[in-house]
Design an enzyme around this catalytic site. Structure first.
Site, mmCIF file in Angstrom:
data_model
loop_
_atom_site.group_PDB
_atom_site.id
_atom_site.type_symbol
_atom_site.label_atom_id
_atom_site.label_comp_id
_atom_site.label_asym_id
_atom_site.label_seq_id
_atom_site.Cartn_x
_atom_site.Cartn_y
_atom_site.Cartn_z
ATOM 1 N N HIS A 1 0.868 -1.184 0.000
ATOM 2 C CA HIS A 1 0.000 0.000 0.000
ATOM 3 C C HIS A 1 0.906 1.236 0.000
ATOM 4 O O HIS A 1 2.028 1.179 0.531
ATOM 5 C CB HIS A 1 -0.843 -0.040 1.276
ATOM 6 C CG HIS A 1 -1.936 0.982 1.357
ATOM 7 N ND1 HIS A 1 -1.712 2.276 1.746
ATOM 8 C CD2 HIS A 1 -3.255 0.882 1.111
ATOM 9 C CE1 HIS A 1 -2.859 2.937 1.743
ATOM 10 N NE2 HIS A 1 -3.817 2.120 1.355
ATOM 11 N N ASP B 1 2.654 -5.146 7.894
ATOM 12 C CA ASP B 1 1.443 -4.348 7.709
ATOM 13 C C ASP B 1 0.268 -5.324 7.734
ATOM 14 O O ASP B 1 0.005 -6.028 6.762
ATOM 15 C CB ASP B 1 1.517 -3.596 6.372
ATOM 16 C CG ASP B 1 0.205 -2.904 6.020
ATOM 17 O OD1 ASP B 1 -0.784 -3.068 6.760
ATOM 18 O OD2 ASP B 1 0.158 -2.214 4.983
ATOM 19 N N GLN C 1 -5.023 -5.614 6.540
ATOM 20 C CA GLN C 1 -6.056 -6.484 5.957
ATOM 21 C C GLN C 1 -6.052 -7.871 6.596
ATOM 22 O O GLN C 1 -6.900 -8.697 6.256
ATOM 23 C CB GLN C 1 -5.835 -6.633 4.438
ATOM 24 C CG GLN C 1 -5.899 -5.345 3.659
ATOM 25 C CD GLN C 1 -7.298 -4.736 3.624
ATOM 26 O OE1 GLN C 1 -8.287 -5.394 3.948
ATOM 27 N NE2 GLN C 1 -7.395 -3.485 3.243
ATOM 28 N N LYS D 1 -10.711 -0.968 9.942
ATOM 29 C CA LYS D 1 -10.848 -2.148 9.075
ATOM 30 C C LYS D 1 -11.225 -3.381 9.898
ATOM 31 O O LYS D 1 -11.517 -4.431 9.348
ATOM 32 C CB LYS D 1 -9.553 -2.392 8.312
ATOM 33 C CG LYS D 1 -9.253 -1.283 7.299
ATOM 34 C CD LYS D 1 -8.117 -1.648 6.400
ATOM 35 C CE LYS D 1 -7.489 -0.444 5.740
ATOM 36 N NZ LYS D 1 -8.242 0.083 4.598
ATOM 37 N N CYS E 1 -4.705 2.441 -3.826
ATOM 38 C CA CYS E 1 -3.474 2.929 -3.181
ATOM 39 C C CYS E 1 -2.322 1.942 -3.363
ATOM 40 O O CYS E 1 -1.469 1.795 -2.475
ATOM 41 C CB CYS E 1 -3.688 3.224 -1.689
ATOM 42 S SG CYS E 1 -4.806 4.576 -1.401
HETATM 43 C C1 LIG Z 1 -2.677 -3.174 3.364
HETATM 44 C C2 LIG Z 1 -2.978 -1.778 3.803
HETATM 45 N N1 LIG Z 1 -2.028 -1.053 4.397
HETATM 46 C C3 LIG Z 1 -2.250 0.193 4.823
HETATM 47 C C4 LIG Z 1 -3.467 0.798 4.662
HETATM 48 C C5 LIG Z 1 -3.663 2.190 5.178
HETATM 49 O O1 LIG Z 1 -4.600 2.165 6.210
HETATM 50 P P1 LIG Z 1 -5.133 3.530 6.865
HETATM 51 O O2 LIG Z 1 -5.593 4.382 5.731
HETATM 52 O O3 LIG Z 1 -6.228 3.074 7.751
HETATM 53 O O4 LIG Z 1 -3.996 4.123 7.608
HETATM 54 C C6 LIG Z 1 -4.480 0.100 4.032
HETATM 55 C C7 LIG Z 1 -5.799 0.733 3.760
HETATM 56 O O5 LIG Z 1 -6.433 0.456 2.782
HETATM 57 C C8 LIG Z 1 -4.242 -1.229 3.599
HETATM 58 O O6 LIG Z 1 -5.184 -1.946 3.002
#
Ligand SMILES: Cc1ncc(COP(=O)(O)O)c(C=O)c1O
Length: 410
Positions: free
Chosen positions: A127, A204, A207, A230, A368
Site C-alpha cells: 500500500h 502491515d 487487511q 478495518k 493505493c
Molecule cells: C494493506 C494496507 N495497508 C495500509 C493501509 C492504510 O490504512 P489507513 O488508511 O487506515 O492508515 C491500508 C488501507 O487500505 C491497507 O489496506
C-alpha cells in the site's frame, strides 16, 4: 443458491450491524468494500456514544471521577489489544491514528538509526502507506530501498527476496494480506529469513487482523501495524505493536504532552513506554471503541471468520471467473476474500457505478497500490472484498450485477 456453512451464526452477526439493514434505492445493500473500511457493530457504536455521553473527559492527568473512568476504559483497550495480538507486554501496544500513522512512526523513530547505504526491503505489492514514508526516509538518510517482485499470479517472489537479504539489510517491511490482490503472504517465513540476516521485520497487518488470528509472538515480528476501522472499530485510530526493547531504544516520534516525565525550558525527560510514543490527547473515544470492536471479533472467533470468508472467496471467485470477459488479478493459492477483476471493454469505474445502482458496493481504482497496477499493466481494477457478515447470496448478487454490466456494454 448456496447457504453458509452450518453452525456459522450469520443471521446473528448480520443483525449486529445496523448499516446492513438499509436499502440502496430498490435494492438491499450488498456491502463488498470491506477492504476500504468495515461496517461497525452496534456494540461499537454504543460504546463510543456511551463514552461521549457519560465519561467524556481527558485521560491520565485527571484526578476527577470522569477522567479516571475514561482512563480505565482507554487503558482497558490496551489490554484488549495486547490479548488480541498476544503481545508479551501491554507496553508494546502503542495507539496510533491508524496503519499509516504506525508506519510513519516506525519510519521516523526506527529510521533515525539508519544511515546512507543501509538497506530496507519492501515489496512491489505494498500500500502507498508502506512505500511513501520509506521513500521520504531514503531522501533524508540515503538508505537504499529494494523491492520484492510479484509473480504473475500475485505472489511475492521469495527466491528474489532471499537473494536481496544481506549484511546491509536493516529492515524488511511487508504487507501480510495484499489489499489489491488478496494474496496472503508467508510472513512467518519472510521473518525467519530476515532474522537470519540480523534484519528487523515490520508487518502491515491492516487487511490481516479482520480475517485471521494474528499472534505477534508466534510470528516473531518486530513491529506490526493495523487500523481500527478495518477491524469493525472507529476511524482515526490504530495500533502499532513493537518488541519492548526495540521500542524502548527508539527515539520518540512526536513531542508534546503525555510523552514526557519532566520538561524544563532547556530539555525534556521522555516518558516510559507506551506513553513515549503517544504525544498529545489521543483519539480516546476511538481507542475505547476499538476495544469494543476487538471484543466483538474475539466473541465470534477469527478461526470461524477465516473459514467463512474462505468459503465466500472460493464461491465468488468461481462465479466471477465463469463470466466471459472477466479477468481476475491475484490468483495466488493463499488468498483472502479480496477479489480484484476487470471486465473486457469496460472501465472499472463504470463497473463500480453500475453495481452501485443495484445496491452492490465495490471499489474501483488503484486501491493505493499504483505499483501493483503498473506491474500488471492496468490503470485500475474493480475490487469486491468480503467480510464476516457477507453471504453467498450476496456473491450471487455481485455476479448477477457484473453480468448486467456486461450486457449493457455489449
Ligand atoms: C494493506 C494496507 N495497508 C495500509 C493501509 C492504510 O490504512 P489507513 O488508511 O487506515 O492508515 C491500508 C488501507 O487500505 C491497507 O489496506
Amino acid at each position: 443458491m448456496r447457504t453458509e456453512a452450518t453452525g456459522y451464526p450469520i443471521e446473528r452477526i448480520r443483525a449486529d450491524f445496523p448499516a446492513l439493514q438499509q436499502r440502496i434505492g430498490a435494492y438491499p445493500l450488498v456491502y463488498l468494500d470491506n477492504a476500504a473500511t468495515s461496517l461497525k457493530p452496534q456494540s461499537v457504536v454504543d460504546t463510543v456514544c456511551r463514552h461521549y455521553r457519560e465519561e467524556s473527559a481527558n485521560i491520565h492527568r485527571g484526578v476527577h471521577h470522569l477522567s479516571q473512568k475514561a482512563t480505565e476504559a482507554f487503558e482497558g483497550a490496551r489490554d484488549k489489544a495486547q490479548a488480541f495480538l498476544n503481545a508479551a507486554r501491554r507496553e508494546e501496544i502503542i495507539f496510533t491514528s491508524g496503519t499509516t500513522g504506525g508506519l510513519n512512526l516506525v519510519a521516523h523513530a526506527f529510521g533515525a538509526g539508519l544511515k546512507a547505504g543501509d538497506e530496507i526491503i519492501l515489496s512491489t505489492m505494498e500500500h502507498h502507506s508502506n512505500l511513501v514514508p520509506w521513500q521520504m526516509l531514503r531522501d533524508r538518510t540515503g538508505c537504499v530501498l529494494r523491492f520484492i517482485p510479484i509473480t504473475d499470479d500475485g505472489q511475492l517472489d521469495l527466491a528474489a527476496y532471499d537473494a536481496m537479504l544481506g549484511p546491509r539489510t536493516r529492515l524488511v517491511s511487508v504487507v501480510y494480506v495484499s489489499n489489491s490482490l488478496g494474496t496472503v503472504n508467508p510472513v512467518a517465513r519472510i521473518i525467519r529469513a530476515a532474522h537470519a540476516h540480523g534484519a528487523r521485520v515490520l508487518v502491515d497487518a491492516a487487511q490481516a487482523v479482520p480475517c485471521r488470528p494474528v499472534d505477534v509472538q508466534a510470528l516473531d515480528c518486530d513491529f506490526l501495524v493495523f487500523s481500527g476501522h478495518k477491524v469493525f472499530g472507529p476511524t482515526g485510530v490504530g495500533v502499532l505493536y513493537g518488541k519492548y526493547d526495540l521500542l524502548d531504544a527508539m527515539p520518540p516520534f512526536l513531542g508534546g504532552g503525555d510523552m514526557i516525565l519532566s520538561v524544563t525550558l532547556e530539555r525534556t525527560v521522555f516518558n516510559a513506554l507506551p506513553n513515549k510514543f503517544e504525544a498529545g490527547t489521543p483519539h480516546i473515544a476511538g481507542v475505547i471503541g476499538l476495544g469494543a470492536a476487538l471484543d466483538y471479533v474475539r466473541g465470534i472467533g477469527l478461526d470461524r471468520v477465516a473459514a467463512h470468508e474462505e468459503g465466500l472467496r472460493a464461491y465468488a471467485t468461481a462465479l466471477l471467473a465463469a463470466i466471459p470477459g472477466v479477468r481476475l488479478y491475484g490468483t495466488a493459492p493463499e488468498k483472502s476474500a479480496i477479489i480484484s477483476f476487470v471486465l473486457e471493454g469496460v472501465h472499472p469505474h463504470d463497473i463500480g457505478q453500475i453495481l452501485d445502482s443495484r445496491g452492490v458496493a465495490v471499489r474501483a481504482g488503484h486501491h493505493c497500490t499504483q505499483p501493483v497496477m503498473q506491474r500488471f499493466g492496468i490503470p485500475a481494477t474493480a475490487r469486491a472484498s468480503f467480510s464476516m457478515y457477507n453471504t453467498r447470496a450476496e456473491a450471487e448478487q455481485l455476479a448477477e450485477a457484473v453480468r448486467a454490466v456486461k450486457e449493457m456494454f455489449a
